[in-house]
Scaffold this motif. Structure first.
Motif, mmCIF file in Angstrom:
data_model
loop_
_atom_site.group_PDB
_atom_site.id
_atom_site.type_symbol
_atom_site.label_atom_id
_atom_site.label_comp_id
_atom_site.label_asym_id
_atom_site.label_seq_id
_atom_site.Cartn_x
_atom_site.Cartn_y
_atom_site.Cartn_z
ATOM 1 N N ALA A 156 0.835 -1.213 0.000
ATOM 2 C CA ALA A 156 0.000 0.000 0.000
ATOM 3 C C ALA A 156 0.867 1.259 0.000
ATOM 4 N N ASN A 157 2.116 1.135 0.426
ATOM 5 C CA ASN A 157 3.034 2.280 0.367
ATOM 6 C C ASN A 157 3.102 2.861 -1.042
ATOM 7 N N GLU A 158 3.060 1.965 -2.024
ATOM 8 C CA GLU A 158 3.259 2.434 -3.391
ATOM 9 C C GLU A 158 2.087 3.284 -3.880
ATOM 10 N N HIS A 159 0.933 3.150 -3.245
ATOM 11 C CA HIS A 159 -0.206 3.968 -3.668
ATOM 12 C C HIS A 159 0.120 5.449 -3.499
ATOM 13 N N VAL A 160 0.684 5.801 -2.349
ATOM 14 C CA VAL A 160 0.989 7.221 -2.121
ATOM 15 C C VAL A 160 2.265 7.643 -2.850
ATOM 16 N N VAL A 161 3.245 6.740 -2.930
ATOM 17 C CA VAL A 161 4.475 7.112 -3.657
ATOM 18 C C VAL A 161 4.133 7.434 -5.108
ATOM 19 N N GLY A 162 3.335 6.571 -5.714
ATOM 20 C CA GLY A 162 2.953 6.788 -7.114
ATOM 21 C C GLY A 162 2.196 8.090 -7.308
ATOM 22 N N TYR A 169 2.362 10.824 -5.477
ATOM 23 C CA TYR A 169 3.261 11.980 -5.325
ATOM 24 C C TYR A 169 4.184 12.118 -6.539
ATOM 25 N N LEU A 170 4.639 10.999 -7.091
ATOM 26 C CA LEU A 170 5.492 11.085 -8.286
ATOM 27 C C LEU A 170 4.706 11.681 -9.454
ATOM 28 N N ASN A 171 3.495 11.177 -9.662
ATOM 29 C CA ASN A 171 2.696 11.644 -10.802
ATOM 30 C C ASN A 171 2.161 13.056 -10.595
ATOM 31 N N ASN A 172 1.727 13.346 -9.361
ATOM 32 C CA ASN A 172 1.032 14.611 -9.138
ATOM 33 C C ASN A 172 1.952 15.755 -8.741
ATOM 34 N N TYR A 173 3.186 15.448 -8.406
ATOM 35 C CA TYR A 173 4.136 16.535 -8.152
ATOM 36 C C TYR A 173 5.141 16.646 -9.304
ATOM 37 N N ALA A 174 5.830 15.533 -9.590
ATOM 38 C CA ALA A 174 6.815 15.579 -10.679
ATOM 39 C C ALA A 174 6.116 15.660 -12.036
ATOM 40 N N GLY A 175 4.918 15.129 -12.102
ATOM 41 C CA GLY A 175 4.143 15.188 -13.340
ATOM 42 C C GLY A 175 4.238 13.907 -14.140
ATOM 43 N N ALA A 176 3.104 13.582 -14.785
ATOM 44 C CA ALA A 176 3.042 12.331 -15.544
ATOM 45 C C ALA A 176 3.996 12.338 -16.735
ATOM 46 N N GLU A 177 4.225 13.529 -17.321
ATOM 47 C CA GLU A 177 5.164 13.621 -18.452
ATOM 48 C C GLU A 177 6.549 13.153 -18.011
ATOM 49 N N GLU A 236 13.040 16.746 -9.846
ATOM 50 C CA GLU A 236 11.578 16.764 -9.647
ATOM 51 C C GLU A 236 11.078 15.530 -8.897
ATOM 52 N N PHE A 237 11.749 14.393 -9.125
ATOM 53 C CA PHE A 237 11.351 13.183 -8.395
ATOM 54 C C PHE A 237 11.806 13.268 -6.933
ATOM 55 N N ALA A 238 13.003 13.818 -6.755
ATOM 56 C CA ALA A 238 13.521 13.973 -5.384
ATOM 57 C C ALA A 238 12.607 14.908 -4.581
ATOM 58 N N GLU A 239 12.151 15.973 -5.229
ATOM 59 C CA GLU A 239 11.252 16.904 -4.533
ATOM 60 C C GLU A 239 9.918 16.225 -4.208
ATOM 61 N N ALA A 240 9.441 15.394 -5.119
ATOM 62 C CA ALA A 240 8.164 14.693 -4.888
ATOM 63 C C ALA A 240 8.270 13.761 -3.674
ATOM 64 N N ALA A 276 -9.149 10.145 -22.547
ATOM 65 C CA ALA A 276 -9.229 10.290 -24.012
ATOM 66 C C ALA A 276 -8.429 11.506 -24.478
ATOM 67 N N GLU A 277 -8.278 12.485 -23.585
ATOM 68 C CA GLU A 277 -7.469 13.671 -23.919
ATOM 69 C C GLU A 277 -5.977 13.417 -23.696
ATOM 70 N N GLY A 278 -5.649 12.232 -23.270
ATOM 71 C CA GLY A 278 -4.244 11.897 -23.032
ATOM 72 C C GLY A 278 -3.743 12.324 -21.664
ATOM 73 N N ARG A 279 -4.661 12.751 -20.798
ATOM 74 C CA ARG A 279 -4.248 13.186 -19.452
ATOM 75 C C ARG A 279 -4.195 11.958 -18.537
ATOM 76 N N VAL A 280 -3.098 11.234 -18.635
ATOM 77 C CA VAL A 280 -2.972 9.989 -17.881
ATOM 78 C C VAL A 280 -1.678 9.975 -17.073
ATOM 79 N N GLY A 281 -1.748 9.299 -15.948
ATOM 80 C CA GLY A 281 -0.552 9.059 -15.136
ATOM 81 C C GLY A 281 -0.301 7.558 -15.092
ATOM 82 N N TYR A 282 0.669 7.159 -14.279
ATOM 83 C CA TYR A 282 1.121 5.763 -14.340
ATOM 84 C C TYR A 282 1.234 5.172 -12.936
ATOM 85 N N THR A 283 0.564 4.070 -12.736
ATOM 86 C CA THR A 283 0.653 3.411 -11.424
ATOM 87 C C THR A 283 1.842 2.457 -11.394
#
Lengths: 309, 441
Positions: free
Chosen positions: B189-195, B197-205, B221-225, B381-388
């Motif tokens: 379950a740790n990975e739920h929050v890590v993922g 923070y990585l996607n929503n702070y560092a960004g999915a791009e 950016e990942f270190a900051e996340a 559909a707009e391509g606004r996706v992140g990654y688990t």
């Protein structure tokens, strides 16, 4: 002078059989244990050898097996989590060689002195041992729950020492799990020690009493020496079982938080089934086996030194 | 041989071999699934209709405790089920490498699965150009919250990090934990929050760039996340009331906390829909959900992290791969049936990533759930996706990510070391060809 060979006998004393003695009677004797040997070969020796060999491979659990020499062991000896696990196993062993044995001896000695209701107490003490680990862990998880357990209840009465997540705190997690495992285990020791104490000659106690020995002195100088084989046997078994500990840790903390309760068993599991690194997991298994072999070697050494164990 | 004996022999022959011949005509397909499924409902909604429609095939769905381990053990024993269910696309690579998975590309082309499935979900099962797995359920991470508590305090679902922070601080001022969650009983379950923070702070791009090897996980950016997460977890105690409670809370505790106002919000996957009604049903409060807002002002819009919850494949050692494929096709060809099964889990499980139409949802579907699936479809559909992490990370990197983060939270490992270790595991996985497929962005 005819040469002789050694063959095992049930009392483990070697028996000399002269060469030239008929082959068929010897074969006949061996044939009695042949089924056991075959079963042993299939379910113990072959998997053990296979497990040992895997420690020198990079096998993922499926597919090709590549031999990589001592790479797994080289990695293992630089692995901080492995050493953390090993030290936790040592702490676990130290805990189980002291607390449950002391409580078990005390319980058995007290029970040996009562005539009425002894069976009832035996059953009560032994009951946790027959419960599945999942049941015991769930019971204690609720008792020590940080929201609804006894911790917050006691805190309401001004006794706050248990009012924290005992399984979620690094400093207490391993000890909390050991406590639960010890709680289920000590009743087993009581039964073993009680059986041994029952066999002690009552005249020894009578003589000790006539000599003015107190209850403690009777325990120290009569009971303990008389049950020494049982005591040493339980020490050996606890040492072996402590290297194999897995279920209570796995269920209650999974080795966490931050590996604070990690033991070799859970670390092996993690490598084999979460990282799919069966080769590395096997090398952890080899270290566990070494532990067991050392314990058994110590036991054999003491016997050869003439200890009556 | 007299006539009587001949009659008896003929009768016996007919009984013995006649029965065998008719039994051989029915092919049994086994499918082991998770033990939390409502097997009676699954039998009624899937197994029995399939068996009725396919008299020559007998489908047997069997729940297994610790499914992944049961399948692995069965493979070692040569008795794995015909249909393989794994916990996610990250898990299938090992089986494929060992030649234990039946290739599905030609069947998929013939049966039109690519047209039926959401594109990213279809692509997530392609390894080295070959389709090996198809998601059984898809998920995303969302923000669930106690709606009644929010309304009483005049809070609205946050759309920016500043709004989220304001609610968190206001909640803490009242003695309410901003988030309720924990890993008791399920360390990953740790990975739920890590993922998140990585996607929503560092960004999915940036996450996509790191997944494809164009960026390093050690980048700032990942270190900051990860530092932001560490601070929320260990310094300001946003999750429960202490880091220790994270390790003591599991499914029941976190839901009880949210429904009884011990906590205000919960970052969780859409499998959380499964627990919402159950726990809030015991209180007078109501729940709702919102997309997780971006945690950085550099990210203007929210997105949905893509995740496959479980995957289905055909056992490469199966004697009946065609029959197993027929089962998969039966499932993937009927969106209404899929949604009917999923409704039994409040759409938190068995949501096969098909291209659903609004009319596929049964009448009376919870508005909040329908809103999620509609928004998920439109936004992705707009391509606004992140990654688990459990879908797009190699297994070894995934384990390192959720395991060593605990050392970071406790200050026993620096963020830099954590990410350097992460990059090292990724490098190894990339060299071994163990990186799961990443849908083109």
């Amino acid at each position: 002078m005819a040469e002789s060979v050694l063959i095992p006998k049930s009392n483990s004393q070697p028996v000399k059989v002269k060469q030239g003695q008929s082959f068929w009677p010897t074969l006949g004797r061996w044939s009695f244990i042949l089924p056991l040997l075959i079963i042993n070969l299939i379910i113990v020796i072959i998997p053990s050898v296979f497990g040992l060999l895997l420690a020198f491979t990079d096998w993922s659990g499926y597919g090709p097996i590549n031999f990589i020499g001592l790479d797994n062991f080289s990695k293992l000896f630089q692995d901080a989590i492995f050493f953390k696990s090993l030290s936790n196993n040592l702490i676990w062993t130290a805990l189980f060689l002291t607390v449950p044995i002391a409580v078990g001896l005390l319980g058995a000695y007290m029970l040996s002195g009562i005539k009425r209701g002894q069976i009832l107490f035996r059953v009560i003490f032994f009951l946790p041992y027959v419960f599945a680990s999942v049941v015991n862990t769930q019971i204690w998880r609720q008792i020590l729950h940080p929201r609804v357990g006894i911790g917050p209840i006691l805190a309401d009465y001004g006794i706050p020492f248990l009012d924290f997540p005992i399984f979620g705190t690094r400093e207490t997690a391993l000890f909390a799990v050991a406590f639960v495992d010890g709680w289920h285990f000590w009743g087993f020791l009581v039964i073993l020690y009680l059986a041994a104490m029952t066999a002690v000659d009552a005249e020894l106690y009578e003589v000790a009493r006539l000599d003015g020995a107190s209850r403690f002195q009777q325990f120290r100088f009569v009971t303990l020496p008389s049950i020494r084989p049982t005591l040493v046997f339980t020490i050996l078994m606890i040492t072996i079982w402590s290297s194999l500990v897995f279920d209570y840790v796995f269920i209650m903390t999974g080795g966490g938080p931050a590996n604070s309760s990690e033991v070799m068993g859970t670390y092996l599991y993690q490598n084999a089934f979460q990282r799919f690194d069966v080769g590395y997991a096997a090398s952890v298994g080899v270290m566990m086996s070494l532990w067991v072999m050392l314990a058994v070697a110590g036991f054999v050494y003491l016997r050869r030194r003439g200890w009556d164990i | 041989m007299n006539r009587k004996t001949l009659f008896v022999l003929l009768t016996l022959f007919t009984l013995l071999f006649g029965g065998t011949i008719s039994a051989q005509e029915v092919t049994t397909v086994t499918w082991w699934t998770e033990d939390y499924v409502d097997i009676d409902a699954l039998n009624a909604l899937l197994v029995e209709p399939f068996n009725a429609a396919n008299p020559s095939i007998k489908l047997e769905v069997i729940p297994q405790t610790s499914l992944d381990e049961a399948v692995r053990t069965a493979f070692a024993a040569g008795s794995a089920p015909d249909i393989l269910q794994t916990p996610g696309a990250s898990f299938i690579g090992e089986f494929v490498d060992a030649g234990l998975v039946y290739p599905l590309s030609s069947a998929a082309a013939e049966l039109g699965w690519q047209e039926k499935l959401l594109p990213w979900a279809y692509e997530s099962g392609i390894l080295n150009g070959e389709l090996y797995s198809i998601p059984l359920t898809f998920e995303s991470m969302i923000l669930m919250y106690n709606k009644t508590l929010f309304e009483e305090n005049g809070w609205t679902a946050p759309t920016t990090f500043e709004e989220l922070q304001a609610i968190a601080e206001a909640a803490q001022a009242q003695g309410i934990n901003p988030f309720g969650y924990g890993n008791s009983g399920f360390q990953p379950a740790n990975e739920h929050v890590v993922g998140v923070y990585l996607n929503n702070y560092a960004g999915a791009e940036n996450v996509y760039a790191a997944l494809t090897g164009e960026k390093s996980w050690t980048d700032p950016e990942f270190a900051e996340a990860i530092e932001l997460l560490r601070g929320h977890m260990a310094d300001v105690n946003w999750f429960n009331d202490s880091l220790e409670t994270w390790f003591a809370y599991g499914w029941n505790e976190q839901w009880t906390a949210l429904s009884t106002r011990e906590s205000a919000m919960m970052i969780i996957g859409t499998w959380g829909f499964r627990g919402a009604d159950e726990f809030f049903g015991e209180t007078t409060d109501e729940w709702d959900w919102a997309p997780i807002p971006p945690f950085s002002s550099n990210l203007p819009e929210y997105n949905y992290m893509l995740a496959t919850g479980s995957t289905l494949s055909v056992n490469g050692q199966s004697a009946n791969p065609e029959a197993a494929i027929a089962v998969l096709d039966f499932l993937y060809s009927d969106p209404a049936r899929v949604l009917q099964i999923a409704s039994g889990y409040n759409y938190g499980e068995f949501v096969v990533p098909l291209k659903f139409a609004a009319e596929d949802f049964p009448e009376g579907t919870d508005e909040r759930i329908a809103r999620f699936y509609a928004d998920f479809g439109a936004v992705t559909a707009e391509g606004r996706v992140g990654y688990t992490t459990w879908t797009f990370w190699p297994a070894d990197a995934d384990v390192q990510l959720w395991q060593e983060i605990e050392n970071v939270w406790y200050g026993e490992m620096t963020v830099e070391t954590y990410l350097a270790n992460h990059q090292a595991v990724w490098d190894e996985a990339r060299a071994d060809g163990a990186v799961p497929p990443i849908p083109t962005r």
